[in-house]
Write a protein that holds these residues in place. Structure first.
Motif, PDB file in Angstrom:
ATOM      1  N   ARG A 198       0.813  -1.251  -0.152  1.00  0.00           N
ATOM      2  CA  ARG A 198       0.022  -0.171   0.012  1.00  0.00           C
ATOM      3  C   ARG A 198       0.857   1.295   0.042  1.00  0.00           C
ATOM      4  O   ARG A 198       1.860   1.400   0.690  1.00  0.00           O
ATOM      5  CB  ARG A 198      -0.885   0.005   1.127  1.00  0.00           C
ATOM      6  N   ALA A 199       0.422   2.249  -0.699  1.00  0.00           N
ATOM      7  CA  ALA A 199       1.108   3.624  -0.865  1.00  0.00           C
ATOM      8  C   ALA A 199       0.057   4.796  -1.036  1.00  0.00           C
ATOM      9  O   ALA A 199      -1.082   4.437  -0.927  1.00  0.00           O
ATOM     10  CB  ALA A 199       2.153   3.492  -2.003  1.00  0.00           C
ATOM     11  N   HIS A 200       0.578   5.817  -1.042  1.00  0.00           N
ATOM     12  CA  HIS A 200      -0.210   7.123  -1.299  1.00  0.00           C
ATOM     13  C   HIS A 200       0.700   7.681  -2.088  1.00  0.00           C
ATOM     14  O   HIS A 200       1.882   7.652  -2.314  1.00  0.00           O
ATOM     15  CB  HIS A 200      -0.545   7.701  -0.090  1.00  0.00           C
ATOM     16  N   VAL A 201      -0.160   8.576  -3.263  1.00  0.00           N
ATOM     17  CA  VAL A 201       0.378   9.324  -4.346  1.00  0.00           C
ATOM     18  C   VAL A 201       0.135  10.936  -4.060  1.00  0.00           C
ATOM     19  O   VAL A 201      -1.148  11.009  -3.790  1.00  0.00           O
ATOM     20  CB  VAL A 201      -0.001   8.545  -5.542  1.00  0.00           C
ATOM     21  N   GLY A 256       8.103  27.542  -5.155  1.00  0.00           N
ATOM     22  CA  GLY A 256       8.521  26.172  -4.638  1.00  0.00           C
ATOM     23  C   GLY A 256       7.593  25.162  -5.304  1.00  0.00           C
ATOM     24  O   GLY A 256       6.624  25.165  -6.090  1.00  0.00           O
ATOM     25  N   TRP A 257       7.531  23.871  -4.405  1.00  0.00           N
ATOM     26  CA  TRP A 257       6.592  22.869  -4.960  1.00  0.00           C
ATOM     27  C   TRP A 257       5.369  22.893  -4.096  1.00  0.00           C
ATOM     28  O   TRP A 257       5.189  23.133  -3.180  1.00  0.00           O
ATOM     29  CB  TRP A 257       7.674  21.374  -4.535  1.00  0.00           C
ATOM     30  N   GLN A 258       4.271  22.739  -5.005  1.00  0.00           N
ATOM     31  CA  GLN A 258       3.038  22.829  -4.595  1.00  0.00           C
ATOM     32  C   GLN A 258       2.374  21.536  -4.863  1.00  0.00           C
ATOM     33  O   GLN A 258       2.129  21.222  -5.792  1.00  0.00           O
ATOM     34  CB  GLN A 258       2.257  23.863  -5.462  1.00  0.00           C
ATOM     35  N   GLY A 259       1.869  20.976  -3.753  1.00  0.00           N
ATOM     36  CA  GLY A 259       1.248  19.744  -3.746  1.00  0.00           C
ATOM     37  C   GLY A 259      -0.178  19.410  -4.029  1.00  0.00           C
ATOM     38  O   GLY A 259      -0.798  20.437  -3.608  1.00  0.00           O
ATOM     39  N   GLY A 260      -0.637  18.444  -4.681  1.00  0.00           N
ATOM     40  CA  GLY A 260      -2.205  18.402  -4.602  1.00  0.00           C
ATOM     41  C   GLY A 260      -2.651  17.363  -3.798  1.00  0.00           C
ATOM     42  O   GLY A 260      -2.201  17.293  -2.710  1.00  0.00           O
ATOM     43  N   ALA A 261      -3.824  16.712  -4.090  1.00  0.00           N
ATOM     44  CA  ALA A 261      -4.415  15.828  -2.904  1.00  0.00           C
ATOM     45  C   ALA A 261      -3.604  14.591  -2.928  1.00  0.00           C
ATOM     46  O   ALA A 261      -2.858  14.102  -3.798  1.00  0.00           O
ATOM     47  CB  ALA A 261      -5.790  15.428  -3.736  1.00  0.00           C
ATOM     48  N   THR A 262      -3.842  13.845  -1.914  1.00  0.00           N
ATOM     49  CA  THR A 262      -3.358  12.620  -1.519  1.00  0.00           C
ATOM     50  C   THR A 262      -4.185  11.662  -1.995  1.00  0.00           C
ATOM     51  O   THR A 262      -5.459  11.237  -1.550  1.00  0.00           O
ATOM     52  CB  THR A 262      -2.964  12.251  -0.006  1.00  0.00           C
ATOM     53  N   TRP A 263      -3.686  10.729  -2.998  1.00  0.00           N
ATOM     54  CA  TRP A 263      -4.409   9.473  -3.477  1.00  0.00           C
ATOM     55  C   TRP A 263      -4.098   8.401  -2.815  1.00  0.00           C
ATOM     56  O   TRP A 263      -2.601   7.869  -2.747  1.00  0.00           O
ATOM     57  CB  TRP A 263      -4.412   9.562  -4.868  1.00  0.00           C
ATOM     58  N   PRO A 264      -4.770   7.216  -2.581  1.00  0.00           N
ATOM     59  CA  PRO A 264      -4.225   5.888  -2.055  1.00  0.00           C
ATOM     60  C   PRO A 264      -4.025   5.265  -3.577  1.00  0.00           C
ATOM     61  O   PRO A 264      -4.487   5.542  -4.534  1.00  0.00           O
ATOM     62  CB  PRO A 264      -5.879   5.279  -1.396  1.00  0.00           C
TER      63      PRO A 264
END
Length: 310
Positions: free
Chosen positions: A149-152, A161-169
């Motif tokens: 299992r992981a998240h993306v 700088g780095w801008q992150g989006g939603a966390t996906w399983p």
């Protein structure tokens, strides 16, 4: 990538026959398989020899695996992404230019210089492997070295700088992660890899990467948890681990040699562990395809949390 196997199908696209699949490891990574109507024939003796010497990327040929995964059932189908034939006749679209007015990374954003502060969870050694010109990063963080299992999270490099989006399983390989991936080891490779080519069974959803629509992405059978594999390769993105850039995800070229595996993809999640790929919900795959832009030099950073923190 290989979370499953793909069976032969009818129609204008022909998946490789059993003889084709068995011949491939002996013909070398640069050879193309014989197709219907080519006049190519194998003697009974040759087929018998090839059958005895066959190697399948996910340890499965036609039903039972050369490698078992404990008490879990082996994936059942005809062949797998890690044992992928070259592209079938297909509808291949070239990379799309970014739409006018679309947000772009600022030219003065500057190189990352190995500073992990901008990408959560990355140690300096991992961060230093991200190319300086990369402006998009798909960060895959595994729950543990032996976890499937992981998240993306998709990150975009901007002037701030780095801008992150939603966390996906997500799911990765059945046995977790490895820094030295080998064909059929049921572990996903740890590392930083470019993302250059995409494809799938379904029509191009608006991908910016070159997209190869082909019947070669058909899949059937069941996964390690007994889940259906149908639709797993509706959308895929080739991870450039032992993959020839600029070719379909179905291409069988293996620059590092067949024993290092290959055909490792991002693809649609089927609800269970993969053989080496990373799998995401179908909606998230479509979002990636519509967002990843070759002009922004996208890469994937993947591994278990402890490895990425190095």
């Amino acid at each position: 990538m290989a979370s499953s196997d793909i069976r032969a199908h009818s129609g204008r696209h022909r998946a490789p026959s059993t003889a084709d699949r068995l011949l491939a490891p002996l013909t070398g990574s640069g050879s193309r398989l014989p197709f219907a109507g080519s006049g190519s024939r194998l003697s009974f003796t040759a087929v018998a020899l090839l059958t005895a010497a066959s190697v399948c990327g996910c340890g499965v040929v036609g039903g039972t695996g050369a490698e078992s995964a404990g008490a879990r059932p082996a994936v059942r189908a005809a062949w797998t992404p890690e044992d992928t034939p070259r592209a079938q006749p297909s509808e291949r679209t070239s990379a799309r230019p970014s739409a006018p007015g679309a947000p772009q990374a600022a030219p003065d954003a500057g190189p990352l210089h190995g500073d992990p502060a901008h990408l959560p969870g990355l140690g300096r050694r991992t961060a230093a492997r991200i190319p300086a010109d990369a402006r998009q990063v798909v960060l895959v963080t595994g729950a543990g070295r032996n976890s499937s299992r992981a998240h993306v999270v998709l990150y975009r490099r901007t002037a701030s700088g780095w801008q992150g989006g939603a966390t996906w399983p997500a799911h990765n390989a059945l046995k977790g992660w490895t820094a030295d991936h080998r064909l059929g080891d049921l572990r996903s490779p740890i590392g930083v890899f470019t993302l250059s080519d995409a494809g799938g069974l379904l029509a191009d959803p608006g991908a910016k990467l070159p997209y190869d629509r082909s019947g070669g992405f058909s899949v059937s059978g069941t996964g390690f948890d007994g889940e259906s594999l149908a639709g797993s390769f509706d959308y895929v993105i080739a991870i450039d681990y032992n993959h020839v850039k600029g070719t379909s995800p179905l291409d069988w070229g293996r620059p590092q040699g067949a024993d290092k595996g290959g055909g490792i993809w991002l693809h649609v999640d089927h609800g269970g562990p993969t053989h080496a790929c990373v799998s995401l919900a179908k909606s998230h795959m479509k979002e990636l395809l519509r967002t990843l832009d070759p002009t922004l030099h996208p890469v994937i950073v993947m591994g278990d949390a402890a490895a990425l923190a190095e």
